[in-house]
Design an enzyme around this catalytic site. Structure first.
Site, PDB file in Angstrom:
ATOM      1  N   ASP A 188       0.394  -0.905  -0.002  1.00 28.82           N
ATOM      2  CA  ASP A 188      -0.406   0.244  -0.068  1.00 28.82           C
ATOM      3  C   ASP A 188       0.710   1.060   0.071  1.00 28.82           C
ATOM      4  O   ASP A 188       1.831   1.522   1.034  1.00 28.82           O
ATOM      5  CB  ASP A 188      -1.108  -0.281   1.489  1.00 28.82           C
ATOM      6  CG  ASP A 188      -1.616   1.463   0.576  1.00 28.82           C
ATOM      7  OD1 ASP A 188      -1.609   2.017  -0.141  1.00 28.82           O
ATOM      8  OD2 ASP A 188      -2.780   1.609   2.368  1.00 28.82           O
ATOM      9  N   THR A 204      -2.918   5.780  -3.729  1.00 29.49           N
ATOM     10  CA  THR A 204      -1.448   7.007  -3.584  1.00 29.49           C
ATOM     11  C   THR A 204      -0.773   6.776  -4.647  1.00 29.49           C
ATOM     12  O   THR A 204       0.206   7.117  -4.947  1.00 29.49           O
ATOM     13  CB  THR A 204      -1.945   6.551  -2.524  1.00 29.49           C
ATOM     14  OG1 THR A 204      -2.881   6.502  -1.802  1.00 29.49           O
ATOM     15  CG2 THR A 204      -0.649   7.266  -1.452  1.00 29.49           C
ATOM     16  N   THR A 205      -0.485   5.419  -5.032  1.00 26.20           N
ATOM     17  CA  THR A 205       1.343   5.473  -6.138  1.00 26.20           C
ATOM     18  C   THR A 205       0.788   5.812  -7.074  1.00 26.20           C
ATOM     19  O   THR A 205       1.902   6.132  -8.074  1.00 26.20           O
ATOM     20  CB  THR A 205       0.729   3.505  -6.487  1.00 26.20           C
ATOM     21  OG1 THR A 205       0.957   3.185  -4.850  1.00 26.20           O
ATOM     22  CG2 THR A 205       1.947   3.311  -6.118  1.00 26.20           C
ATOM     23  N   ASP A 256      -8.759   1.324   3.054  1.00 28.98           N
ATOM     24  CA  ASP A 256      -8.979   1.608   1.806  1.00 28.98           C
ATOM     25  C   ASP A 256      -9.920   1.283   1.617  1.00 28.98           C
ATOM     26  O   ASP A 256     -10.553   2.057   0.902  1.00 28.98           O
ATOM     27  CB  ASP A 256      -7.942   1.516   1.598  1.00 28.98           C
ATOM     28  CG  ASP A 256      -6.537   2.099   2.503  1.00 28.98           C
ATOM     29  OD1 ASP A 256      -6.374   3.260   2.404  1.00 28.98           O
ATOM     30  OD2 ASP A 256      -5.391   1.702   1.701  1.00 28.98           O
TER      31      ASP A 256
END
Length: 577
Positions: free
Chosen positions: A69, A102-103, A425
């Site tokens: 994550d 996010t990534t 998430d």
């Protein structure tokens, strides 16, 4: 005369203000920022998608954390570079808002700065590139709106005309697809599929149908309790349509399993308490002392008898009674309740008291003088589980729950933490889909369509040097399908060309099948991303990349903490200065 170098001349203004300042100026500052973005991109690149790899984080005391994550990595890693810290904070803001992406933010920021670096080295001004990025971002958002699949479950006319209850119709298969897509990027496929059902059940449980046309105000994820038990396997995690309390009864004779339970939540002390102010009682004989003790005991026993009489009044032969008290219950009171077959838990946490009322109904009471059946909650099953020194109470089979629990099990702490982070998430991602009322096909389909639209439509219609910024943005968007292909073991260039050709032929959204490497319809595979996730990642990445692109000096000249001069005051220098 002394001849100053060009670097000394450029840095002169800042050096005059603060001779001890460290300055990185002009094109060098872009290299510094782009280098930091590329470094962070290289760290997270291999984690993208369901075929991504894991990172092992080791703490100073030997703590272990396995995760893929991006948000967890950015929070747990010690990042010292100021530009990398700025990117990490932006990416974690994306996670807090949408639960995913996010990534992708880190990858897109790094790619935008990398593309800008090449044009700036050829003499193009950063402001021109920034204008091109803004125009491309706006056009990409238009493509996003056109690609969105409207779900339309907030209308109630059809169900009302069919004679059903006037609740909004929810396509559970879409919600499960979104949850599965999010969870598989963070967990093993088997565990992700197990948690998918739990996540969707939890969000639908806490979603209130009081006002189906205004769902964004009625999904409160704080009402979903995530409870962990270091026990059995991760695949044994499940959803509880009720509550799991991390405390249990404190008397060996109390029943361990009850059915058809009336639940009384209270905040009343059932033990002797010392006075809050300094007080003393004086007696002159042993009889007076005994009377004093008896009166104190009678005060507590009377309250316990009120509970017992109330239980006899409301419970039928096959029904049970449960007392959950926020304050203490002394051993004698517990013994009286146990003889009556009442299950009693003491010193419950305040958050559990609030959730019990939401899950089971009823209301908490502060005294036992006017007890009424309307103040009681109901649960079909209440039972106790003991794991070593840990005790848990399960309140299950409630009638109209507005609070629930996801019980996460695992053989060790790092497995539990990994599932817990992913579950949070997943909850946010599913709630966002309910609020936005639309989804986007995943597997890199939107990025391929947006890059093609930018190259075909906007670039040819734009005038001037802005075209270079638009082309750079279009190329940067392809980083998502490129990394998905790379992490799946496929040739990157061949995969991108295959996807672009398939999109040009079909004129529809085409994504990457990570199992075969072929172009496919993401909807057929059940791969969906949240609309909010894509929108926010386009906004955040573009704004941050533009701001970093327009930085022309990086100055390390801040005041020392607590030692800097006040406003308008003289500067104080150390002896070495």
């Amino acid at each position: 005369f002394a001849v100053r170098s060009e670097h000394e001349t450029m840095a002169a203004p800042t050096q005059l203000v603060n001779p001890s300042a460290e300055v990185v100026a002009k094109a060098q500052s872009l290299l510094v920022n782009a280098g930091a973005a590329r470094g962070l991109q290289a760290v997270l690149k291999s984690n993208l998608g369901p075929r991504g790899t894991l990172k092992m984080l080791v703490g100073g005391a030997g703590q272990l954390k396995l995760t893929k994550d991006g948000a967890v990595l950015l929070k747990e890693m010690q990042i010292q570079h100021p530009t990398a810290m700025l990117i990490a904070r932006t990416a974690t803001a994306q996670d807090e808002m949408t639960g995913d992406g996010t990534t992708s933010v880190v990858l897109l920021v790094g790619e935008l700065l990398k593309a800008a670096e090449r044009y700036v080295s050829e003499g193009l001004h950063p402001r021109v590139i920034a204008d091109g990025y803004d125009a491309a971002r706006d056009h990409a958002l238009q493509v996003l709106d056109a690609s969105a699949i409207k779900l339309g479950w907030t209308t109630t006319e059809e169900t009302a005309s069919a004679g059903e209850s006037s609740k909004s119709v929810v396509r559970r298969d879409i919600l499960e697809a979104v949850a599965r897509t999010t969870l598989r990027t963070k967990l093993q496929a088997k565990i992700a599929d197990v948690m998918t059902e739990s996540v969707v059940d939890a969000v639908l449980t806490v979603r209130r149908d009081d006002d189906a046309s205004d769902l964004q105000h009625v999904i409160d994820l704080h009402m979903v309790e995530i409870m962990t038990m270091e026990h059995k396997l991760a695949a044994d995690s499940h959803f509880v349509r009720g509550l799991v309390l991390d405390h249990a009864s404190r008397h060996p004779d109390m029943p361990k399993r009850l059915t058809k339970c009336h639940i009384l939540t209270c905040n009343v002390s059932l033990e002797y308490e010392k006075a809050e102010v300094a007080a003393g009682f004086y007696y002159s004989s042993a009889d007076q002392r005994e009377k004093l003790i008896d009166s104190e005991r009678k005060f507590t026993d009377d309250k316990v008898r009120q509970i017992i009489e109330f239980k006899r009044r409301v419970c039928k032969d096959d029904e049970s009674f449960v007392v959950i008290n926020q304050k203490g219950i002394d051993p004698l009171s517990l013994d009286m309740l146990a003889k009556e077959g009442i299950f009693a838990a003491r010193r419950a946490k305040r958050r559990n008291m609030e959730r019990i009322a939401l899950a089971c109904g009823g209301s908490a009471v502060n005294c036992f003088d006017d007890l009424d059946a309307s103040q009681l909650g109901y649960a079909g099953l209440v039972y106790e589980v003991n794991l070593g020194e840990e005790n848990y109470t399960f309140i299950d089979e409630v009638r109209h729950p507005r609070s629930c629990t996801i019980l996460i099990k695992g053989p060790n702490k790092h497995t539990i933490e990994q599932i817990k982070d992913a579950t949070r998430d997943g909850l946010r991602a599913v709630a966002a889909v309910l609020e936005d009322d639309c989804v986007i096909p995943g597997a890199g389909a939107f990025e391929i369509a947006a890059a093609t639209a930018l190259d075909r439509d906007l670039k040819h219609n734009a005038s001037g040097k802005k075209k270079f910024g638009i082309q750079a943005f279009a190329d940067a968007l392809l980083i998502i399908p490129k990394v998905l292909a790379e992490n799946s073991g496929f040739d990157v260039q061949e995969t991108i060309v295959k996807l672009q050709d398939a999109h040009a032929r079909s004129k529809t959204l085409v994504g990457l099948d990570l199992q075969t490497g072929d172009a496919t319809d993401p909807a057929a595979l059940g791969v969906y991303d949240g609309y909010r996730t894509k929108k926010q990642y386009l906004h955040l990445a573009t704004v941050l990349a533009t701001q970093l692109l327009l930085v022309d000096e990086v100055i390390k000249a801040g005041k020392k903490m607590g030692q800097g001069p006040g406003p308008g005051g003289p500067a104080e220098f150390d002896g070495d200065d």
